[in-house]
Design a protein around this motif. Structure first.
Motif, PDB file in Angstrom:
ATOM      1  N   VAL A 290       0.866  -1.175   0.000  1.00 51.87           N
ATOM      2  CA  VAL A 290       0.000   0.000   0.000  1.00 51.87           C
ATOM      3  C   VAL A 290       0.907   1.231   0.000  1.00 51.87           C
ATOM      4  O   VAL A 290       1.890   1.266   0.757  1.00 51.87           O
ATOM      5  CB  VAL A 290      -0.938   0.015   1.227  1.00 51.87           C
ATOM      6  N   ALA A 291       0.592   2.203  -0.843  1.00 50.14           N
ATOM      7  CA  ALA A 291       1.372   3.439  -0.890  1.00 50.14           C
ATOM      8  C   ALA A 291       1.433   4.061   0.494  1.00 50.14           C
ATOM      9  O   ALA A 291       0.450   4.053   1.242  1.00 50.14           O
ATOM     10  CB  ALA A 291       0.759   4.407  -1.896  1.00 50.14           C
TER      11      ALA A 291
ATOM     12  N   ARG B  57      -1.419   4.175   4.015  1.00 52.75           N
ATOM     13  CA  ARG B  57      -1.301   3.118   5.026  1.00 52.75           C
ATOM     14  C   ARG B  57      -2.061   3.499   6.285  1.00 52.75           C
ATOM     15  O   ARG B  57      -2.207   4.666   6.611  1.00 52.75           O
ATOM     16  CB  ARG B  57       0.165   2.857   5.350  1.00 52.75           C
ATOM     17  N   GLY B  58      -2.539   2.484   6.984  1.00 53.90           N
ATOM     18  CA  GLY B  58      -3.219   2.699   8.259  1.00 53.90           C
ATOM     19  C   GLY B  58      -4.696   3.015   8.127  1.00 53.90           C
ATOM     20  O   GLY B  58      -5.376   3.244   9.118  1.00 53.90           O
TER      21      GLY B  58
ATOM     22  N   GLY C 108      -5.032  -2.172   2.902  1.00 52.01           N
ATOM     23  CA  GLY C 108      -4.454  -3.513   2.768  1.00 52.01           C
ATOM     24  C   GLY C 108      -5.469  -4.588   3.099  1.00 52.01           C
ATOM     25  O   GLY C 108      -5.602  -5.582   2.380  1.00 52.01           O
ATOM     26  N   LYS C 109      -6.200  -4.390   4.172  1.00 58.05           N
ATOM     27  CA  LYS C 109      -7.258  -5.319   4.573  1.00 58.05           C
ATOM     28  C   LYS C 109      -8.309  -5.441   3.472  1.00 58.05           C
ATOM     29  O   LYS C 109      -8.739  -6.546   3.129  1.00 58.05           O
ATOM     30  CB  LYS C 109      -7.900  -4.813   5.861  1.00 58.05           C
TER      31      LYS C 109
ATOM     32  N   TYR D  35      -0.871  -8.846  11.881  1.00 61.45           N
ATOM     33  CA  TYR D  35      -1.621  -8.255  10.770  1.00 61.45           C
ATOM     34  C   TYR D  35      -2.614  -9.258  10.181  1.00 61.45           C
ATOM     35  O   TYR D  35      -3.795  -8.959  10.009  1.00 61.45           O
ATOM     36  CB  TYR D  35      -0.662  -7.761   9.673  1.00 61.45           C
ATOM     37  N   TYR D  36      -2.132 -10.446   9.859  1.00 59.46           N
ATOM     38  CA  TYR D  36      -2.966 -11.420   9.156  1.00 59.46           C
ATOM     39  C   TYR D  36      -3.907 -12.203  10.068  1.00 59.46           C
ATOM     40  O   TYR D  36      -4.970 -12.644   9.632  1.00 59.46           O
ATOM     41  CB  TYR D  36      -2.097 -12.377   8.326  1.00 59.46           C
TER      42      TYR D  36
END
Length: 167
Positions: free
Chosen positions: A79-80, A84-85, A89-90, A116-117
């Motif tokens: 993700v750029a 992020r945050g 990504g999710k 994260y995962y």
């Protein structure tokens, strides 16, 4: 922002994102080689209002003990930095999991941060007697079953394409 399946015109933007997101060019080269060898099962991009790639996730085939069981590996996810945050990504991962489920894939493997995962539904692969060949990765190697029965009777070595050895 739009999240969709990657198309050929996205390749340059994906490459640029990967080069900026990782400390080396390994992930960028990996995706290029996977694409060249027809080994990207699914690529999902997030684009900004101008069509620029701001997020990407790739899924490629993996084998279980040398056997094709309709499993894929998730790598890489990027993700750029300025996005992020915010859950992008999710969203990319979930879009990919939904599509793979619709296509009839059985499970997804990932080598990544459990913090994260794990909240995304990935489970420690060792709990299912599954492993990858890279040493000291037991806690980071995880599985996401796309179907209840996909892990039944499955154990052993999850093998990524040899292209991953070059990373």
């Amino acid at each position: 922002m739009l999240i969709r399946v990657e198309i050929p015109v996205d390749a340059a933007g994906i490459d640029k994102l990967l080069r900026k997101s990782f400390p080396s060019e390994a992930e960028s080269q990996l995706v290029h080689q996977l694409r060249e060898n027809g080994l990207i099962t699914l690529g999902v991009v997030a684009t900004d209002d101008y069509g620029g790639v701001i997020g990407y996730v790739a899924f490629s085939p993996v084998m279980i003990n040398g056997e094709e069981l309709q499993w894929v590996g998730l790598a890489p996810l990027a993700v750029a930095e300025k996005h992020r945050g915010a859950g992008l990504g999710k969203a990319l991962v979930y879009e990919g999991l939904d599509a793979l489920n619709e296509f009839g894939y059985a499970a997804v493997a990932v080598l990544g941060d459990p913090a994260y995962y794990g909240p995304l539904g990935f489970k420690t692969a060792a709990d299912f007697k599954l492993r990858c060949k890279w040493p000291d990765t037991e806690s980071a190697f995880q599985i996401y079953p796309l179907a209840e029965e996909s892990l039944n009777g499955i154990s052993g070595l999850v093998e990524y394409s040899e292209l991953f050895d070059q990373c």
